[in-house]
Design an enzyme around this catalytic site. Structure first.
Site, PDB file in Angstrom:
ATOM      1  N   GLN A 104       0.873  -1.198   0.025  1.00  0.00           N
ATOM      2  CA  GLN A 104       0.129  -0.017  -0.047  1.00  0.00           C
ATOM      3  C   GLN A 104       0.731   1.364  -0.032  1.00  0.00           C
ATOM      4  OE1 GLN A 104      -2.975  -0.268   3.230  1.00  0.00           O
ATOM      5  NE2 GLN A 104      -3.474  -2.362   2.738  1.00  0.00           N
ATOM      6  N   CYS A 105       2.082   1.185  -0.826  1.00  0.00           N
ATOM      7  CA  CYS A 105       2.959   2.298  -0.651  1.00  0.00           C
ATOM      8  C   CYS A 105       2.673   3.249  -1.972  1.00  0.00           C
ATOM      9  CB  CYS A 105       4.327   1.838  -0.441  1.00  0.00           C
ATOM     10  SG  CYS A 105       5.552   3.231  -0.626  1.00  0.00           S
TER      11      CYS A 105
END
Length: 232
Positions: A104-105
């Site tokens: 989720q970066c």
């Protein structure tokens, strides 16, 4: 007065009783002194070996500690996504790119996409990518190992191994990451700064380079080719 003193001295020197008492007293004192001698000797005998034995143990312990220090990446065992032990010596003779990944970066899409491209191009030449999920940066890898593997393999067609989630910094950092960081420090210290930091390892298990999270995988293609001995 003088005569009395001379007479007394004469009696002491000539009286057999006084000479006997004096001789007995002297002999008794001598015996007491002689009987004490073995005590001193015994103390000297038992005091010598103690420090020598201690010194030998100290040298032995020091030698054992030195021999147990890891010398290459191949000295480590890690866990795969299913919790099984993986001896990293199975990668002997291969060039490795080791990456701490997150799902989720902001760097996830570009890095996973280029990692897949790099792997597809050089896997036949002895190139391998080892991905280690990590949730230490912004809690951007919160899922289970199963969810992480499914995400990477389904969305980005990742064919390289994805291992158990680890810490890369702090007291609980995985031993393999402590080794990587100590082998190649960063620009502002050894600590990993964010997701997708990259370590390049040669065929002998030596860490030869380190790249920042913002360095794209395809930009280090030339370094990978050099270690592989690929010219085309």
């Amino acid at each position: 007065m003088l005569r009395s003193s001379i007479r007394l001295l004469y009696i002491r020197r000539t009286s057999p009783l006084l000479r006997s008492l004096s001789s007995s007293s002297s002999s008794s004192s001598s015996k007491r002194f002689d009987s004490a001698k073995p005590l001193f000797n015994s103390h000297r005998i038992i005091s010598l070996p103690i420090s020598t034995t201690g010194a030998k143990l100290s040298r032995s312990e020091h030698s054992m500690a030195a021999s147990s220090e890891p010398k290459s990446l191949y000295d480590f065992t890690v866990k795969d996504a299913k919790g099984n032990d993986v001896d990293l010596s199975i990668y002997k003779g291969k060039v490795l790119l080791i990456v701490n990944v997150a799902s989720q970066c902001g760097l996830t899409n570009s890095n996973y996409t280029e990692l897949a491209q790099l792997y597809e191009k050089y896997k036949g030449h002895g190139f391998e990518i080892l991905a280690f999920p990590c949730n230490q940066f912004g809690n951007q890898e919160p899922g289970t190992n199963e969810e992480i593997v499914q995400f990477a393999c389904t969305r980005f067609k990742a064919e390289y191994p994805i291992f158990d989630k680890v810490d890369v910094n702090g007291d609980k950092a995985a031993p393999v990451y402590k080794f990587l960081k100590s082998s190649k420090g960063g620009l502002f210290g050894d600590g990993i700064k964010w997701n997708f930091a990259k370590f390049l390892v040669d065929k002998d298990g030596n860490v030869v380079d380190r790249f920042a999270p913002t360095t794209s995988p395809l930009s280090i293609e030339k370094d990978v080719k050099k270690l592989l001995g690929v010219t085309a």
